[in-house]
Design an enzyme around this catalytic site. Structure first.
Site, mmCIF file in Angstrom:
data_model
loop_
_atom_site.group_PDB
_atom_site.id
_atom_site.type_symbol
_atom_site.label_atom_id
_atom_site.label_comp_id
_atom_site.label_asym_id
_atom_site.label_seq_id
_atom_site.Cartn_x
_atom_site.Cartn_y
_atom_site.Cartn_z
ATOM 1 N N LYS A 22 8.225 -0.702 -6.803
ATOM 2 C CA LYS A 22 6.936 0.015 -6.796
ATOM 3 C C LYS A 22 6.070 -0.442 -5.621
ATOM 4 O O LYS A 22 5.543 0.381 -4.873
ATOM 5 C CB LYS A 22 6.251 -0.248 -8.143
ATOM 6 C CG LYS A 22 4.879 0.349 -8.311
ATOM 7 C CD LYS A 22 4.505 0.415 -9.788
ATOM 8 C CE LYS A 22 3.769 -0.795 -10.304
ATOM 9 N NZ LYS A 22 2.416 -0.980 -9.789
ATOM 10 N N ARG A 26 3.847 1.112 -0.076
ATOM 11 C CA ARG A 26 3.569 0.716 1.316
ATOM 12 C C ARG A 26 4.332 1.592 2.297
ATOM 13 O O ARG A 26 3.780 2.029 3.311
ATOM 14 C CB ARG A 26 3.928 -0.766 1.505
ATOM 15 C CG ARG A 26 2.903 -1.690 0.838
ATOM 16 C CD ARG A 26 3.519 -3.028 0.521
ATOM 17 N NE ARG A 26 2.538 -4.020 0.099
ATOM 18 C CZ ARG A 26 2.134 -4.188 -1.163
ATOM 19 N NH1 ARG A 26 2.599 -3.437 -2.130
ATOM 20 N NH2 ARG A 26 1.250 -5.136 -1.447
ATOM 21 N N GLY A 57 -3.601 1.016 -9.421
ATOM 22 C CA GLY A 57 -4.503 0.124 -8.687
ATOM 23 C C GLY A 57 -4.078 -0.025 -7.234
ATOM 24 O O GLY A 57 -4.914 -0.094 -6.328
ATOM 25 N N SER A 97 -4.520 -11.847 -3.901
ATOM 26 C CA SER A 97 -4.205 -10.454 -4.227
ATOM 27 C C SER A 97 -3.576 -9.755 -3.037
ATOM 28 O O SER A 97 -4.200 -9.607 -1.981
ATOM 29 C CB SER A 97 -5.479 -9.714 -4.640
ATOM 30 O OG SER A 97 -5.245 -8.320 -4.613
ATOM 31 N N ASP A 112 2.898 -10.126 -12.811
ATOM 32 C CA ASP A 112 3.341 -8.882 -13.456
ATOM 33 C C ASP A 112 4.393 -9.139 -14.544
ATOM 34 O O ASP A 112 4.631 -8.286 -15.399
ATOM 35 C CB ASP A 112 3.930 -7.910 -12.421
ATOM 36 C CG ASP A 112 2.853 -7.335 -11.511
ATOM 37 O OD1 ASP A 112 1.659 -7.399 -11.880
ATOM 38 O OD2 ASP A 112 3.201 -6.812 -10.438
HETATM 39 C C1 S3P Z 1 0.670 -5.533 -6.213
HETATM 40 C C2 S3P Z 1 -0.038 -6.692 -6.294
HETATM 41 C C3 S3P Z 1 -0.431 -7.308 -7.566
HETATM 42 C C4 S3P Z 1 0.415 -6.767 -8.709
HETATM 43 C C5 S3P Z 1 0.509 -5.274 -8.694
HETATM 44 C C6 S3P Z 1 1.136 -4.802 -7.403
HETATM 45 C C7 S3P Z 1 0.995 -5.003 -4.875
HETATM 46 O O1 S3P Z 1 -1.782 -7.004 -7.827
HETATM 47 O O2 S3P Z 1 -0.112 -7.205 -9.946
HETATM 48 O O3 S3P Z 1 1.311 -4.824 -9.778
HETATM 49 O O4 S3P Z 1 1.869 -4.123 -4.774
HETATM 50 O O5 S3P Z 1 0.395 -5.468 -3.904
HETATM 51 P P1 S3P Z 1 -2.991 -7.872 -7.170
HETATM 52 O O6 S3P Z 1 -2.998 -7.610 -5.714
HETATM 53 O O7 S3P Z 1 -4.224 -7.352 -7.847
HETATM 54 O O8 S3P Z 1 -2.690 -9.291 -7.517
#
Ligand code: S3P
Length: 427
Positions: A21, A26, A93, A165, A313
């Protein structure tokens, strides 16, 4: 959807999983800003990564799909067009936070929103650095979606991430693509580095030294073919299933083993898991390999500090394993779990109570005693994909038939989950 799960005899088989994912998001975003055609092979089948594709299309980029191959016709860094309606990030997110960086650098205004869960997730963490770059962003109550992004000229910044993050790191680097000069991001702890690898593969000038990332703005990105490895975070459900159900033997194929993600394997090995990586090769800068798991009782342990960030995760499904382990599992420094698709400390604890599992909830984690009996139960995903799948795995060890309510949530990252799980279970 209600999904019924019967306790399983040993699990066995060879498992092919959908594309990662994080990497799919990206690749799609970067390909949409590259010049020329990109072909993304084994693109994630999950709804989140399709929210990203829809947003990219709404920005005037041609996207086509054939099976799991996605073709994107990029028109360069200034190829996006002003969308004629608000962009929909769905439950994702990653989509809203990463796209925010790219939208901030556009010569037009845009709006991006999401579903009920996304509407409660904090956006201040991306709004703060983007404001330092000169972007003007409005949010509900100053910090929640929808975001109204007034695109414009961005300046490069030197930014120290206050939280580990990868989404925020990516947002800043993506903003930096549109800024003249050098954008620098400093990380308190190493987070997943798929953005750095993908940007380099598409032609950006990006250097990484001891958690300091330096990228030159306004690169010329070139469209290309990229392969997405299978998602290690999806593999986690089968690794834990193999460790929970006596007699199991599974092989999971072509999984992404990037060292910023594979702490999962190191942790499982450290507590006694019987796991082997069978072959390993590098594809588009990302290590990929097959993982073999055989049932073995595990000891349990402590997940804290950097390890918590690296496993964030996977914590719901590791919590399930913890309850079956010899010594139990303690999880600390996991405040971030409270602001994922659900408050995952609360939703894990709720489902544990339903199956008679003891758990002590702490403000930043949980303490789960080991050697517990798993009772059959009616679980709820609460609309969270990783909660749906974690408790489906727990149900395999139940003492009768269990149900997962709102099981369709798994489709956010892994629509094939129920079918694959069913195909491995021997009754
Ligand atoms: C992700 C980063 C993490 C992860 C999310 C995917 C990413 O979140 O929990 O499922 O693809 O960069 P955070 O950046 O909020 O830690």
């Amino acid at each position: 959807m209600r999904q019924t799960i019967r306790p399983s005899g040993s699990l066995s088989g060879v498992v092919a999983l959908p594309g990662d994912k994080s990497i799919s998001h990206r690749f799609a975003m970067i390909a949409s800003l590259a010049e020329g055609t990109s072909k993304l092979l084994n693109y994630s089948t999950g709804a989140d990564c399709h929210s990203t594709l829809k947003c990219v299309e709404d920005l005037g980029i041609e996207v086509s799909e054939e099976g799991t191959t996605v073709t994107i016709e990029g028109r360069g860094l200034s190829g996006w067009l002003k969308p004629d309606h608000a962009l929909d990030a769905g439950n994702s997110g990653s989509t809203i936070r990463m796209l925010a960086g790219l939208l901030a650098g556009q010569p037009f205004d845009s709006e991006i929103f999401g579903d009920e869960s996304l509407t409660k997730r904090p956006m201040g963490r991306v709004m703060i650095p983007l404001a330092q770059m000169g972007a003007a962003i409005e949010a509900r109550e100053g910090k929640f979606p929808p975001l109204k992004i007034h695109g414009g000229v961005l300046r490069p910044i030197d930014y120290t991430l206050p939280v580990a993050s990868a989404q925020v790191k990516t947002c800043v680097l993506f903003g930096g693509l549109f800024a003249d000069g050098e954008t620098i991001v400093r990380e308190p702890m190493m987070s997943r580095d798929h953005t750095e690898i993908a940007l380099r593969e598409f032609g950006a000038d990006i250097q990484v030294r001891q958690r300091v990332i330096t990228m030159q703005g306004r690169p010329k990105l070139a469209g290309r073919e990229m392969v997405v490895p299978a998602d290690l975070s999806s593999a986690a459900f089968f690794l834990v299933a193999g460790l929970l159900v006596p007699g199991s033997h599974l092989v999971i194929q072509d999984v992404g083993l990037n060292p910023t993600r594979s702490a999962l394997l190191d942790f499982l090995l450290s507590i006694g898991a019987n796991i082997r990586v069978l072959k390993i090769e590098s594809v588009n800068g990302e290590p990929i390999g097959d993982i073999e798991v055989r049932y073995a009782p595990v000891r349990g342990g402590v997940i804290e500090k950097d390890l918590t960030a690296a496993l964030i995760d996977e914590i719901p499904v590791l919590a399930v394993l913890g309850a079956a382990s010899e010594d139990g599992l303690v999880i600390r420094d996991a405040q971030e779990l409270r602001i994922k698709e659900t408050d995952r400390i609360a939703t894990v604890a709720d489902n544990f109570k339903r199956m008679g599992i003891e758990i002590e909830v702490t403000p930043d984690g949980m303490k789960i005693p080991g050697k517990q009996k798993f009772k059959a139960a009616e679980f709820d995903s609460f609309g969270d994909h990783r909660i749906a799948m974690a408790f489906a795995v727990a149900a395999l060890r139940g003492d009768g038939e269990s149900v997962v309510e709102n099981a369709e949530a798994a489709s956010v990252s892994f629509p094939e989950f129920w079918k694959i799980l069913g195909s491995l279970a021997q009754s």
